[in-house]
Scaffold this motif. Structure first.
Motif, PDB file in Angstrom:
ATOM      1  N   ALA A 178      18.788 -19.438 -11.472  1.00 29.74           N
ATOM      2  CA  ALA A 178      18.869 -19.777 -12.901  1.00 29.74           C
ATOM      3  C   ALA A 178      17.899 -20.900 -13.234  1.00 29.74           C
ATOM      4  O   ALA A 178      17.187 -20.850 -14.247  1.00 29.74           O
ATOM      5  CB  ALA A 178      20.306 -20.167 -13.258  1.00 29.74           C
ATOM      6  N   ASP A 179      17.844 -21.923 -12.379  1.00 37.44           N
ATOM      7  CA  ASP A 179      16.928 -23.043 -12.613  1.00 37.44           C
ATOM      8  C   ASP A 179      15.474 -22.604 -12.499  1.00 37.44           C
ATOM      9  O   ASP A 179      14.609 -23.063 -13.257  1.00 37.44           O
ATOM     10  CB  ASP A 179      17.208 -24.172 -11.619  1.00 37.44           C
ATOM     11  N   ILE A 180      15.193 -21.739 -11.541  1.00 32.33           N
ATOM     12  CA  ILE A 180      13.827 -21.238 -11.360  1.00 32.33           C
ATOM     13  C   ILE A 180      13.373 -20.473 -12.603  1.00 32.33           C
ATOM     14  O   ILE A 180      12.255 -20.646 -13.098  1.00 32.33           O
ATOM     15  CB  ILE A 180      13.750 -20.350 -10.105  1.00 32.33           C
ATOM     16  N   ALA A 181      14.258 -19.614 -13.108  1.00 29.65           N
ATOM     17  CA  ALA A 181      13.920 -18.843 -14.307  1.00 29.65           C
ATOM     18  C   ALA A 181      13.731 -19.753 -15.511  1.00 29.65           C
ATOM     19  O   ALA A 181      12.807 -19.570 -16.316  1.00 29.65           O
ATOM     20  CB  ALA A 181      15.010 -17.811 -14.578  1.00 29.65           C
ATOM     21  N   GLU A 182      14.618 -20.751 -15.663  1.00 29.57           N
ATOM     22  CA  GLU A 182      14.520 -21.669 -16.796  1.00 29.57           C
ATOM     23  C   GLU A 182      13.213 -22.457 -16.765  1.00 29.57           C
ATOM     24  O   GLU A 182      12.645 -22.777 -17.818  1.00 29.57           O
ATOM     25  CB  GLU A 182      15.701 -22.629 -16.791  1.00 29.57           C
ATOM     26  N   ALA A 183      12.712 -22.747 -15.569  1.00 31.88           N
ATOM     27  CA  ALA A 183      11.449 -23.478 -15.444  1.00 31.88           C
ATOM     28  C   ALA A 183      10.251 -22.628 -15.842  1.00 31.88           C
ATOM     29  O   ALA A 183       9.142 -23.155 -16.008  1.00 31.88           O
ATOM     30  CB  ALA A 183      11.276 -23.987 -14.020  1.00 31.88           C
ATOM     31  N   GLY A 184      10.453 -21.308 -15.950  1.00 31.54           N
ATOM     32  CA  GLY A 184       9.373 -20.428 -16.384  1.00 31.54           C
ATOM     33  C   GLY A 184       8.633 -19.722 -15.275  1.00 31.54           C
ATOM     34  O   GLY A 184       7.561 -19.137 -15.511  1.00 31.54           O
ATOM     35  N   ALA A 185       9.175 -19.741 -14.055  1.00 35.46           N
ATOM     36  CA  ALA A 185       8.508 -19.067 -12.944  1.00 35.46           C
ATOM     37  C   ALA A 185       8.321 -17.588 -13.244  1.00 35.46           C
ATOM     38  O   ALA A 185       9.166 -16.956 -13.884  1.00 35.46           O
ATOM     39  CB  ALA A 185       9.324 -19.234 -11.660  1.00 35.46           C
ATOM     40  N   THR A 186       7.214 -17.043 -12.778  1.00 39.91           N
ATOM     41  CA  THR A 186       6.917 -15.642 -13.040  1.00 39.91           C
ATOM     42  C   THR A 186       7.471 -14.711 -11.978  1.00 39.91           C
ATOM     43  O   THR A 186       7.585 -13.503 -12.209  1.00 39.91           O
ATOM     44  CB  THR A 186       5.398 -15.436 -13.151  1.00 39.91           C
ATOM     45  N   SER A 187       7.820 -15.248 -10.818  1.00 37.29           N
ATOM     46  CA  SER A 187       8.427 -14.449  -9.756  1.00 37.29           C
ATOM     47  C   SER A 187       9.029 -15.395  -8.733  1.00 37.29           C
ATOM     48  O   SER A 187       8.780 -16.607  -8.757  1.00 37.29           O
ATOM     49  CB  SER A 187       7.402 -13.519  -9.087  1.00 37.29           C
ATOM     50  N   ALA A 188       9.841 -14.842  -7.836  1.00 40.24           N
ATOM     51  CA  ALA A 188      10.453 -15.655  -6.789  1.00 40.24           C
ATOM     52  C   ALA A 188      10.649 -14.816  -5.544  1.00 40.24           C
ATOM     53  O   ALA A 188      10.716 -13.581  -5.600  1.00 40.24           O
ATOM     54  CB  ALA A 188      11.791 -16.221  -7.259  1.00 40.24           C
ATOM     55  N   ILE A 189      10.758 -15.494  -4.432  1.00 46.37           N
ATOM     56  CA  ILE A 189      11.020 -14.845  -3.155  1.00 46.37           C
ATOM     57  C   ILE A 189      11.897 -15.775  -2.344  1.00 46.37           C
ATOM     58  O   ILE A 189      11.834 -17.004  -2.499  1.00 46.37           O
ATOM     59  CB  ILE A 189       9.716 -14.522  -2.400  1.00 46.37           C
ATOM     60  N   ALA A 190      12.751 -15.210  -1.519  1.00 45.28           N
ATOM     61  CA  ALA A 190      13.622 -16.017  -0.664  1.00 45.28           C
ATOM     62  C   ALA A 190      13.812 -15.301   0.659  1.00 45.28           C
ATOM     63  O   ALA A 190      13.829 -14.069   0.718  1.00 45.28           O
ATOM     64  CB  ALA A 190      14.963 -16.260  -1.340  1.00 45.28           C
ATOM     65  N   SER A 191      13.944 -16.068   1.725  1.00 46.78           N
ATOM     66  CA  SER A 191      14.188 -15.500   3.047  1.00 46.78           C
ATOM     67  C   SER A 191      14.937 -16.515   3.885  1.00 46.78           C
ATOM     68  O   SER A 191      15.011 -17.696   3.543  1.00 46.78           O
ATOM     69  CB  SER A 191      12.863 -15.108   3.728  1.00 46.78           C
ATOM     70  N   SER A 192      15.480 -16.047   4.993  1.00 46.97           N
ATOM     71  CA  SER A 192      16.309 -16.909   5.842  1.00 46.97           C
ATOM     72  C   SER A 192      15.459 -17.875   6.653  1.00 46.97           C
ATOM     73  O   SER A 192      14.257 -17.669   6.868  1.00 46.97           O
ATOM     74  CB  SER A 192      17.162 -16.059   6.776  1.00 46.97           C
ATOM     75  N   LEU A 193      16.100 -18.918   7.112  1.00 47.96           N
ATOM     76  CA  LEU A 193      15.482 -19.946   7.942  1.00 47.96           C
ATOM     77  C   LEU A 193      14.950 -19.358   9.245  1.00 47.96           C
ATOM     78  O   LEU A 193      15.577 -18.497   9.857  1.00 47.96           O
ATOM     79  CB  LEU A 193      16.548 -21.005   8.257  1.00 47.96           C
ATOM     80  N   HIS A 194      13.763 -19.822   9.660  1.00 46.12           N
ATOM     81  CA  HIS A 194      13.226 -19.535  10.990  1.00 46.12           C
ATOM     82  C   HIS A 194      13.396 -20.776  11.858  1.00 46.12           C
ATOM     83  O   HIS A 194      13.094 -21.887  11.404  1.00 46.12           O
ATOM     84  CB  HIS A 194      11.733 -19.169  10.923  1.00 46.12           C
ATOM     85  N   LEU A 195      13.851 -20.585  13.072  1.00 49.56           N
ATOM     86  CA  LEU A 195      14.037 -21.715  13.992  1.00 49.56           C
ATOM     87  C   LEU A 195      13.079 -21.579  15.167  1.00 49.56           C
ATOM     88  O   LEU A 195      13.476 -21.264  16.287  1.00 49.56           O
ATOM     89  CB  LEU A 195      15.499 -21.771  14.471  1.00 49.56           C
TER      90      LEU A 195
END
Length: 350
Positions: free
Chosen positions: A243-260
């Motif tokens: 929600a915060d990312i969209a409100e900031a006006g980002a045009t796209s997003a990606i997310a992935s899990s932590l690498h150790l």
């Protein structure tokens, strides 16, 4: 980072291991908020790095002005590169920063010479080009101008709000060559963010930088990664994040899990044992002895994130040159049921 091809003719017998042939000079200077940081200026022979292999970045050209990072993210996958210099992957990585002081001159020479075929370059794939050191050395404007004159497309990934200094330049360059900007924002809890990423700008200031990039007329993706099991993978945290990312006006997003990966694994888990010892068994089940989360967890996380990306209209293909990264697609498979209350950290199969 691979340094074998960056040797120069000068030999400095007092240099750090691995830097004897680069005429390195150790300089210490005080910076408010970063007491005790040392900057090791080196004369590099090469500015451009070609990523080998056929992975998602295989064949890409990258530039890394700095080695080590003042952002001090406990999970940073690049930590182990400091051990090649007989420095440790923990505190040394955060406070002993290698600077390619002659980077711009070397880059101009390379682009005019045998590496004229360079058509797309990524910055920020190893350590952050807009960490605090950049405020002193100002390497990035010269790098961007050299790439623009050459006609190469430019991709930048950063946590640094110092990016805003160069937005007028990037907007001007974007009229002639493709420019891709992505802001890395992993944690949307102020207290946790300062614990895990103690040297980074606040989440709020990075979101403001996303808005500034958009106001400059450029697209801006957000890398909401890595997702930290048991800490930032709850519904509450992820819903607030996108929600915060969209409100900031980002045009796209990606997310992935932590690498150790080695180096990061030891440093991050040491912190976790001290601050959240109850999560250690969970990490053992998700990661075992490997660097990557097990597929069951990755699939579960993707299913949790995909609806949020669609809801906030962030599920668009990222156009970072040479990466081919895309937001996770929708999945039809049903998640295992869980008896945990919402927000639950992970499904019961873990």
């Amino acid at each position: 980072m691979r340094w074998e091809g960056q040797t120069a003719t000068h030999v400095d017998t007092d240099a750090l291991p691995g830097l004897e042939a680069r005429g390195s000079v150790l300089e210490q200077w005080p910076t408010p908020g970063f007491d005790g940081v040392s900057f090791m200026e080196i004369t590099a022979k090469s500015a451009l790095n070609r990523v080998p292999g056929d992975g998602f970045m295989g064949g890409s050209w990258t530039i890394n002005p700095y080695r080590g990072c003042q952002h001090a993210c406990r999970y940073c996958f690049a930590r182990n590169t400091h051990t090649y210099l007989d420095l440790d992957a923990g505190a040394d990585f955060d406070s002993r920063i290698v600077v390619k002081a002659n980077l711009v001159e070397v880059l101009r020479r390379e682009l005019a010479g045998p590496r004229r075929e360079v058509d797309a370059v990524q910055l920020g794939t190893n350590t952050d080009p807009y960490q605090r050191a950049e405020g002193r050395y100002r390497l990035m404007p010269g790098v961007l101008q050299a790439l623009a004159r050459h006609g190469a497309s430019i991709s930048i990934l950063t946590k640094g709000t110092l990016l805003r200094r160069d937005l007028p330049l990037l907007a001007s360059i974007a009229r002639d060559v493709p420019v891709s900007v992505a802001m890395s924002i992993a944690i949307f809890d102020d207290e946790l963010q300062q614990q895990v990423e103690p040297g980074t700008p606040t989440t709020r200031s990075r979101l403001a930088t996303v808005s500034a990039v958009r106001e400059a007329g450029l697209d801006c993706a957000v890398f909401a990664t890595p997702i930290l099991p048991g800490l930032t993978d709850t519904r509450e945290h992820l819903e607030r994040a996108f929600a915060d990312i969209a409100e900031a006006g980002a045009t796209s997003a990606i997310a992935s899990s932590l690498h150790l990966r080695p180096g990061a694994r030891e440093w991050y888990l040491s912190w976790l044992r001290q601050e959240h010892p109850h999560l250690i068994p969970l990490y053992g089940r998700i990661y075992g002895r490997g660097a990557y989360a097990k597929r069951e967890y990755r699939d579960w996380l993707r299913d949790r994130i995909a609806p949020l990306l669609r809801q906030h209209r962030l599920a668009r293909v990222l156009t970072t040159a040479g990466t081919g990264l895309a937001a996770p697609p929708p999945r039809a498979r049903q998640l295992p049921s869980t008896s945990q209350p919402t927000p639950e950290p992970v499904p019961t199969l873990f």
